[in-house]
Design a protein around this motif. Structure first.
Motif, PDB file in Angstrom:
ATOM      1  N   SER A  71       0.835  -1.198   0.000  1.00 32.98           N
ATOM      2  CA  SER A  71       0.000   0.000   0.000  1.00 32.98           C
ATOM      3  C   SER A  71       0.868   1.245   0.000  1.00 32.98           C
ATOM      4  CB  SER A  71      -0.899   0.009   1.233  1.00 32.98           C
ATOM      5  OG  SER A  71      -1.767  -1.104   1.202  1.00 32.98           O
ATOM      6  N   ALA A  72       0.232   2.375  -0.292  1.00 33.33           N
ATOM      7  CA  ALA A  72       0.924   3.655  -0.197  1.00 33.33           C
ATOM      8  C   ALA A  72       1.247   3.931   1.253  1.00 33.33           C
ATOM      9  CB  ALA A  72       0.048   4.756  -0.779  1.00 33.33           C
ATOM     10  N   PRO A  73       2.227   4.814   1.523  1.00 34.32           N
ATOM     11  CA  PRO A  73       2.564   5.133   2.903  1.00 34.32           C
ATOM     12  C   PRO A  73       1.355   5.629   3.682  1.00 34.32           C
ATOM     13  CG  PRO A  73       4.183   6.031   1.387  1.00 34.32           C
ATOM     14  CD  PRO A  73       3.074   5.500   0.553  1.00 34.32           C
ATOM     15  N   GLY A  74       1.319   5.281   4.960  1.00 37.45           N
ATOM     16  CA  GLY A  74       0.196   5.712   5.797  1.00 37.45           C
ATOM     17  C   GLY A  74      -0.622   4.501   6.199  1.00 37.45           C
ATOM     18  N   PRO A  75      -1.248   4.537   7.364  1.00 38.57           N
ATOM     19  CA  PRO A  75      -2.029   3.405   7.861  1.00 38.57           C
ATOM     20  C   PRO A  75      -3.293   3.185   7.041  1.00 38.57           C
ATOM     21  CG  PRO A  75      -2.313   5.314   9.276  1.00 38.57           C
ATOM     22  CD  PRO A  75      -1.261   5.669   8.281  1.00 38.57           C
ATOM     23  N   VAL A  76      -3.438   1.970   6.507  1.00 33.90           N
ATOM     24  CA  VAL A  76      -4.591   1.641   5.676  1.00 33.90           C
ATOM     25  C   VAL A  76      -5.880   1.718   6.484  1.00 33.90           C
ATOM     26  CG1 VAL A  76      -5.668  -0.179   4.320  1.00 33.90           C
ATOM     27  CG2 VAL A  76      -3.221   0.222   4.138  1.00 33.90           C
ATOM     28  N   LEU A  77      -5.813   1.380   7.755  1.00 31.29           N
ATOM     29  CA  LEU A  77      -7.014   1.341   8.585  1.00 31.29           C
ATOM     30  C   LEU A  77      -7.303   2.669   9.276  1.00 31.29           C
ATOM     31  CD1 LEU A  77      -6.587  -2.185  10.239  1.00 31.29           C
ATOM     32  CD2 LEU A  77      -7.998  -1.548   8.283  1.00 31.29           C
ATOM     33  N   ALA A  78      -6.630   3.730   8.874  1.00 34.95           N
ATOM     34  CA  ALA A  78      -6.869   5.039   9.495  1.00 34.95           C
ATOM     35  C   ALA A  78      -8.315   5.467   9.290  1.00 34.95           C
ATOM     36  CB  ALA A  78      -5.934   6.084   8.894  1.00 34.95           C
ATOM     37  N   ALA A  79      -8.873   6.072  10.326  1.00 32.67           N
ATOM     38  CA  ALA A  79     -10.256   6.530  10.252  1.00 32.67           C
ATOM     39  C   ALA A  79     -10.369   7.691   9.271  1.00 32.67           C
ATOM     40  CB  ALA A  79     -10.735   6.972  11.638  1.00 32.67           C
ATOM     41  N   LEU A  80     -11.519   7.770   8.618  1.00 29.14           N
ATOM     42  CA  LEU A  80     -11.767   8.902   7.738  1.00 29.14           C
ATOM     43  C   LEU A  80     -11.830  10.185   8.555  1.00 29.14           C
ATOM     44  CD1 LEU A  80     -14.561   7.688   5.285  1.00 29.14           C
ATOM     45  CD2 LEU A  80     -12.231   8.290   4.697  1.00 29.14           C
ATOM     46  N   PRO A  81     -11.226  11.270   8.089  1.00 30.51           N
ATOM     47  CA  PRO A  81     -11.360  12.541   8.792  1.00 30.51           C
ATOM     48  C   PRO A  81     -12.815  13.006   8.765  1.00 30.51           C
ATOM     49  CG  PRO A  81     -10.305  12.859   6.663  1.00 30.51           C
ATOM     50  CD  PRO A  81     -10.380  11.384   6.886  1.00 30.51           C
ATOM     51  N   PHE A  82     -13.200  13.774   9.766  1.00 30.30           N
ATOM     52  CA  PHE A  82     -14.596  14.201   9.883  1.00 30.30           C
ATOM     53  C   PHE A  82     -15.050  14.986   8.663  1.00 30.30           C
ATOM     54  CE2 PHE A  82     -17.608  17.571  10.960  1.00 30.30           C
ATOM     55  CZ  PHE A  82     -18.703  16.801  11.340  1.00 30.30           C
ATOM     56  N   THR A  83     -14.144  15.796   8.090  1.00 31.30           N
ATOM     57  CA  THR A  83     -14.535  16.625   6.948  1.00 31.30           C
ATOM     58  C   THR A  83     -14.929  15.785   5.742  1.00 31.30           C
ATOM     59  OG1 THR A  83     -12.207  16.819   6.323  1.00 31.30           O
ATOM     60  CG2 THR A  83     -13.170  18.633   7.608  1.00 31.30           C
ATOM     61  N   ILE A  84     -14.575  14.490   5.745  1.00 31.39           N
ATOM     62  CA  ILE A  84     -15.014  13.592   4.676  1.00 31.39           C
ATOM     63  C   ILE A  84     -16.093  12.648   5.182  1.00 31.39           C
ATOM     64  CG2 ILE A  84     -14.301  11.731   3.126  1.00 31.39           C
ATOM     65  CD1 ILE A  84     -11.618  13.113   2.873  1.00 31.39           C
ATOM     66  N   ALA A  85     -15.877  12.024   6.338  1.00 29.77           N
ATOM     67  CA  ALA A  85     -16.839  11.056   6.863  1.00 29.77           C
ATOM     68  C   ALA A  85     -18.201  11.694   7.126  1.00 29.77           C
ATOM     69  CB  ALA A  85     -16.301  10.437   8.151  1.00 29.77           C
ATOM     70  N   GLY A  86     -18.206  12.884   7.750  1.00 29.59           N
ATOM     71  CA  GLY A  86     -19.475  13.538   8.076  1.00 29.59           C
ATOM     72  C   GLY A  86     -20.323  13.819   6.845  1.00 29.59           C
ATOM     73  N   PRO A  87     -19.792  14.520   5.844  1.00 27.58           N
ATOM     74  CA  PRO A  87     -20.607  14.827   4.653  1.00 27.58           C
ATOM     75  C   PRO A  87     -21.047  13.599   3.864  1.00 27.58           C
ATOM     76  CG  PRO A  87     -18.704  16.282   4.795  1.00 27.58           C
ATOM     77  CD  PRO A  87     -18.512  15.223   5.833  1.00 27.58           C
ATOM     78  N   VAL A  88     -20.149  12.614   3.680  1.00 24.21           N
ATOM     79  CA  VAL A  88     -20.534  11.487   2.830  1.00 24.21           C
ATOM     80  C   VAL A  88     -21.566  10.593   3.522  1.00 24.21           C
ATOM     81  CG1 VAL A  88     -18.355  11.500   1.536  1.00 24.21           C
ATOM     82  CG2 VAL A  88     -18.561  10.064   3.570  1.00 24.21           C
ATOM     83  N   ILE A  89     -21.443  10.423   4.823  1.00 22.04           N
ATOM     84  CA  ILE A  89     -22.455   9.634   5.537  1.00 22.04           C
ATOM     85  C   ILE A  89     -23.792  10.357   5.530  1.00 22.04           C
ATOM     86  CG2 ILE A  89     -23.114   8.743   7.806  1.00 22.04           C
ATOM     87  CD1 ILE A  89     -20.131   8.155   8.292  1.00 22.04           C
ATOM     88  N   THR A  90     -23.759  11.668   5.727  1.00 22.54           N
ATOM     89  CA  THR A  90     -24.994  12.450   5.646  1.00 22.54           C
ATOM     90  C   THR A  90     -25.613  12.343   4.267  1.00 22.54           C
ATOM     91  OG1 THR A  90     -24.144  14.013   7.286  1.00 22.54           O
ATOM     92  CG2 THR A  90     -26.000  14.747   5.925  1.00 22.54           C
ATOM     93  N   GLY A  91     -24.778  12.416   3.220  1.00 21.26           N
ATOM     94  CA  GLY A  91     -25.287  12.293   1.857  1.00 21.26           C
ATOM     95  C   GLY A  91     -25.977  10.964   1.623  1.00 21.26           C
ATOM     96  N   LEU A  92     -25.385   9.872   2.111  1.00 20.39           N
ATOM     97  CA  LEU A  92     -26.010   8.561   1.971  1.00 20.39           C
ATOM     98  C   LEU A  92     -27.343   8.495   2.704  1.00 20.39           C
ATOM     99  CD1 LEU A  92     -22.968   6.129   2.380  1.00 20.39           C
ATOM    100  CD2 LEU A  92     -24.363   6.450   0.331  1.00 20.39           C
ATOM    101  N   CYS A  93     -27.393   9.094   3.891  1.00 21.85           N
ATOM    102  CA  CYS A  93     -28.642   9.097   4.662  1.00 21.85           C
ATOM    103  C   CYS A  93     -29.740   9.864   3.931  1.00 21.85           C
ATOM    104  CB  CYS A  93     -28.404   9.706   6.041  1.00 21.85           C
ATOM    105  SG  CYS A  93     -27.378   8.700   7.135  1.00 21.85           S
ATOM    106  N   VAL A  94     -29.367  10.965   3.290  1.00 22.90           N
ATOM    107  CA  VAL A  94     -30.353  11.760   2.545  1.00 22.90           C
ATOM    108  C   VAL A  94     -30.881  10.978   1.349  1.00 22.90           C
ATOM    109  CG1 VAL A  94     -30.686  13.839   1.131  1.00 22.90           C
ATOM    110  CG2 VAL A  94     -29.442  13.986   3.291  1.00 22.90           C
TER     111      VAL A  94
END
Length: 505
Positions: free
Chosen positions: A457-480
């Protein structure tokens, strides 16, 4: 069919119409003066929120058939209000995700401060151009607004200045310039037909006047004009034959820009055709209008299906899916009944939100794995559960699975097609959609459940949590998107009013 409209004017109407334009223009000015920083990025997020709020406010005021206008240039009715909501909602997701995306590009040296400043200026200008397009009552202004997006988006596609990005930029500019030139010729012919019909010079491109007096326009001129307009604006919507820019541009642009292009740019081009369709069906043979739109739509759907079956790149997969979904919308526009248009407009809303979620998710997958090759991305649900879950649910929404709204809009399109006597179109559409479902489901399951490969994989933890600025909007979009599939309110009355404006009995 255009219902009797009560036009609202005055300072209150002017404020409602102008505010969604001022927000993104102010954000662009702030980025130009201050450069890129989190504060200017949040200003753009605020501008998208302003557009969304303005869309909701105008929807409340126009659902009953009222139109808000400023002279003969700007006008908002239920159809415009719905498109403002789409622009604002998709823009909110994309600009929120853009905060983390641009910071990451700066930190990793993929762009410099100048490139970040340019991005910060161009994204709100893109939003402003899209808002202007759906507010325009003058068809020349509508053309100019959509042409502006060609210029603005070209710089965004080439944002990272890699070889692939620059090639995609030139391809986008050349093909879309041809398309917009064809649309310009069509607009000129409409203006000529209006002059020949005796419409006052200041109203020859006024949509309100043209739609009211469409029966007086020369059918021969209007037939040629509409054909040019379908080819021209169809190019911006990713329709055949001027479609080839779309997969390259979507795959090379930054993920938030791809979300804006797929969720906003393509639907606004279809919106332009909706406005022209109202004039065309009253001035020329409605059979010609339907046949032309269906030919473009079915050919585009067939092309997208064939390319989805062989696709190996997940960003290009999403791009070809955009062609597929715009083709479905065009089928609804061709059918032209209120039910078909309500289904097409609901499809625009659901597709825009779903594609914003998926492109932003695809950007995060690329950041974590360093590849866009489908077979090199495996076991996402295990390695990155939140990201994999969001991407998987986004694909489910895109495939039209319940409870997501795309399921119900596609069912409504089938019903509307059958009621309009388009059984053969419905049959062809269902066969192609089955092939699309299999293609995307198989490739998506490979990414979500496939056994991990040996590729590092590319550098950086693969299992890192999504930052809020991405997780919040995309989850809200799916809910809508899911909520719109479950409940008719609050979008149902607005869809009805919008479809009555652009539809035929």
């Amino acid at each position: 069919m255009i219902p009797a409209l009560t036009t609202g004017t005055g300072s209150a109407a002017a404020l409602v119409v102008v505010v969604p334009l001022l927000g993104p223009l102010a954000a662009a000015a702030a980025a130009a003066v201050m450069g890129w920083r989190r504060a200017t990025g949040l200003t753009t997020v605020g501008a998208a929120a302003v557009i969304l709020t303005a869309g909701v406010v105008t929807a409340v005021r126009t659902t009953d058939g009222t139109a808000l206008a400023i002279g003969g240039w700007l006008r908002v009715d239920a159809l415009s209000a719905l498109m403002l909501i789409v622009i604002g909602a998709v823009g909110l997701i994309a600009t929120f995700a853009g905060l983390t995306h641009l910071d990451s590009d700066l930190d990793n040296g993929r762009i410099d401060e100048r490139g970040a400043r340019l991005y910060g200026v161009l994204v709100p200008l893109f939003l402003a151009a899209m808002v202007l397009a759906v507010l325009a009552n003058n068809l020349g202004l509508l053309w100019a607004a959509i042409e502006t997006t060609t210029i603005v988006t070209a710089f965004l596609v080439g944002h990272r200045r890699t070889r692939g990005a620059l090639e995609a930029t030139w391809k986008y500019v050349i093909i879309c310039s041809v398309g917009i030139a064809l649309a310009y010729l069509g607009t000129v012919l409409v203006n000529y037909a209006a002059q020949q019909a005796g419409i006052a010079e200041h109203g020859t491109l006024d949509w309100t006047q043209l739609s009211a007096r469409a029966g007086e326009l020369d059918p021969g001129v209007m037939r040629l004009a509409f054909a040019l307009l379908v080819l021209g604006f169809g190019a911006k919507a990713g329709m055949i034959p001027l479609h080839s820019w779309l997969p390259d541009a979507h795959s090379q642009a930054p993920a938030p820009v791809s979300a804006l292009m797929s969720g906003v740019l393509l639907p606004v081009a279809v919106y332009a055709l909706l406005r022209y369709r109202v004039i065309a069906v009253a001035s020329i043979d409605a059979t010609f209008v339907r046949a032309l739109l269906l030919t473009i739509a079915i050919a585009s759907l067939l092309l997208a299906t064939s390319l989805l079956l062989t696709q190996r790149d997940y960003k290009r997969l999403l791009a070809y899916s955009s062609i597929e979904h715009m083709a479905l919308v065009m089928i609804g526009v061709a059918a032209g009944t209120p039910l078909a248009l309500a289904a097409a407009l609901l499809h625009i809303v659901g597709h825009g939100l779903s594609k914003a979620v998926l492109f932003c998710g695809a950007g995060e997958i690329l950041a974590r794995t360093g590849t866009t090759v489908i077979t090199d991305v495996r076991s996402l649900l295990t390695r990155a559960p939140v990201l994999g879950g969001v991407f998987g649910l986004g694909l489910a929404a895109l495939l039209g699975l319940p409870p997501f709204s795309l399921f119900f809009s596609e069912i409504a399109l089938v019903r509307a097609g059958l009621e309009a006597g388009l059984g053969w179109v419905v049959a062809a559409m269902l066969v192609l959609l089955l092939a699309v479902f299999v293609a995307i489901a198989v490739k998506g399951s490979t990414m979500l459940f496939g056994a991990p490969t040996d590729r590092p994989s590319a550098p950086g933890p693969v299992l890192a949590a999504l930052p809020f600025t991405i997780a919040g909007p995309v989850i809200t979009g799916l809910c809508v998107v899911a909520a719109l599939g479950i409940a008719d309110w609050p979008l149902g009355p607005l869809l009805h009013s919008a479809s009555m404006i652009a539809g035929t009995p």
